[in-house]
Design an enzyme around this catalytic site. Structure first.
Site, short mmCIF file in Angstrom:
data_model
loop_
_atom_site.label_atom_id
_atom_site.label_comp_id
_atom_site.label_asym_id
_atom_site.label_seq_id
_atom_site.Cartn_x
_atom_site.Cartn_y
_atom_site.Cartn_z
N HIS A 164 -28.22 57.55 -32.75
CA HIS A 164 -26.90 57.45 -32.10
C HIS A 164 -26.22 58.81 -31.96
O HIS A 164 -25.33 58.97 -31.11
CB HIS A 164 -26.01 56.49 -32.88
CG HIS A 164 -24.89 55.88 -32.08
ND1 HIS A 164 -24.27 56.53 -31.02
CD2 HIS A 164 -24.27 54.67 -32.18
CE1 HIS A 164 -23.34 55.75 -30.51
NE2 HIS A 164 -23.31 54.62 -31.19
N ASN A 385 -34.07 48.28 -13.88
CA ASN A 385 -35.21 47.66 -13.20
C ASN A 385 -36.38 48.63 -13.18
O ASN A 385 -36.36 49.63 -12.46
CB ASN A 385 -34.79 47.27 -11.78
CG ASN A 385 -35.93 46.72 -10.96
OD1 ASN A 385 -37.03 46.46 -11.47
ND2 ASN A 385 -35.70 46.54 -9.66
#
EC number: 2.3.1.-
Length: 459
Positions: A164, A385
């Site tokens: 992170h 995608n």
């Protein structure tokens, strides 16, 4: 559909994926927001895709994604490096091109058979994102682990774990979008990333100009049931907020208040109240709820490039004694949340960076009376995608101790929000009961509806 009895996942040998071309060998400093103690952990994300032969006939997702990762790392080459720590705990990344971890896997199950088990808190996460020994550290370890698991139906699951300190959700999305574009044949990302972490360095001299309840030292006067160090005591469940739940919550808020509040505000107020009741927090104890607020864009006046993929947020915090939070109507908690979020602006973020430097990059408060919520419903993970269309589900794989992520989810025929929670087992049942009570439609309203659903818990 036929359920599966025992999931068998076969993994091939762990690989290191390096940038497809030579990249700069240099050392880059992280920002003073990036390297705070509270961000020195790994975040798991899961993305699930159906087979789509009309879009990608005979293509192997492992091969496609492996190659796309390597090409994307040319532009995001710091992610292929390793963190090291300098004086005053300052983090920097050694851009040495050592690479990220990648593993190919297969599972004898279909996406349909998995059903809700792909949703947070994903009970099969350790199968779809194996924690290789020694891989989950912060200093000197790979910054990213990716596992692509092919399913018998032709679909696949991409699970990853990212350090992170290197990026937040919008930053990770930039990287994932670059990979997806490469996977679909692009020669370069449509958005070229920038590092520029110096934009969020502390000021000279550093000066704390705002109140930051999130970093205050807190004495916990609760009964001790919330012991985050005792993970065997903690359980996770997810709770779904659909149209019915939101309608019931809105009816509890005065019209002049509800007109200016968001869905996020309302859910956060609800969770804060129910969680406080469930934990049986001392009535005189201060309860804190922090809202992760993104600094990007025009709304908060923070001048950052849209291509910036570092951490660019703060968590302004609402504070109240437990007694008024529990006894007052829901509107009380809602006003606290709205006021806390309204404090976020450029000065607030600069003040956070200065505080972190002056106080040695501290951890945020970590008592059971503290909750952090992060809205990922608009993060864009569902638009990634790789050539197989949009994912069936994409987002954080679970809650992280005090941190809950809000994720978009379609339940049956409606779009709603799924919220994973982490609580002591003794408090989780009480939490669900409080949540059901506060979202229960009055009897007269139920009679007027053909169908009524209740808060759903997903184990």
């Amino acid at each position: 559909m036929m359920p599966f009895s025992v999931l068998q996942v076969k993994r091939l040998q762990l690989e290191l994926i390096t940038p497809a071309k030579p990249t700069l060998q240099e050392t880059k400093f992280l920002s003073d927001i990036d390297d705070q103690e509270g961000l020195r952990f790994q975040v798991p994300v899961i993305m699930c895709y159906k087979d789509n032969p009309s879009l990608n006939k005979n293509c192997n997702p492992v091969k496609v994604i492996r190659e796309a990762l390597s090409r994307a790392l040319v532009y995001y080459y710091p992610l292929a490096g390793r963190l090291k720590e300098g004086p005053n705990r300052k983090l920097m990344v050694d851009c040495n091109g050592e690479g990220i971890l990648f593993v190919e896997a297969s599972a004898d199950v279909t996406l349909e058979q998995l059903g809700d088990k792909i949703l947070p808190p994903c009970p099969l996460l350790e199968e779809f994102l194996f924690n290789f020994p020694g891989s989950d550290g912060i200093i000197g370890c790979p910054l990213l682990l990716v596992q692509v698991t092919c399913l018998t139906c032709g679909g696949f699951i991409l699970a990853l774990r990212v350090n992170h300190t290197m990026c937040d959700a919008p930053g990770l999305l930039l990287f994932l979008t670059a990979i997806a574009e490469m996977a679909r044949g692009a020669h370069a990302p449509s958005i070229l990333p920038v590092w520029e972490r110096e934009l969020l360095f502390s000021r000279d001299p550093p000066r704390i100009t705002c109140v930051h309840h999130e970093y205050e030292d807190v004495i916990d006067h609760s009964d001790g049931s919330y012991a985050s160090s005792n993970q065997s005591n903690m359980v996770q469940r997810s709770f779904y907020f659909g149209a019915k739940e939101m309608r019931v919550l809105r009816k509890q808020i005065p019209p002049h208040v509800i007109s200016t509040c968001s869905t996020f505000d309302l859910i956060t107020a609800c969770l804060s109240k129910c969680r406080t009741l469930a934990l049986k927090i001392n009535p005189k104890q201060a309860v804190r709820v922090s809202c992760v607020v993104n600094a990007r864009g025009k709304h908060h006046n923070v001048r950052l490039p849209l291509r910036y993929y570092g951490n660019a947020f703060a968590f302004p915090t609402a504070v109240s004694k437990a007694e008024p939070l529990c006894k007052n109507p829901l509107g009380y908690a809602l006003e606290l949340v709205k006021k806390a979020k309204a404090t976020m602006n450029e000065e607030y973020l600069r003040s956070v960076a200065d505080l972190l430097v002056l106080r040695g990059r501290p951890q945020y408060s970590s008592t059971g009376s503290y909750l952090i919520v992060s809205d990922n419903t608009r993060a864009g993970f569902g638009d990634v995608n790789f050539g197989w269309g949009q994912p069936v589900f994409a987002g954080p794989a679970k809650a992280l101790d005090l941190i809950s992520f809000y994720v978009q989810h379609k339940n049956n025929t409606e779009d709603g929000i799924l919220v994973p929670m982490c609580l002591p087992s003794s408090a989780m049942e009480r939490f669900q009961q409080e949540l059901e009570r506060i979202t229960q439609e009055p009897k007269e309203d139920i009679c007027n509806n053909l169908r009524s659903t209740r808060i759903m818990s997903m184990m």
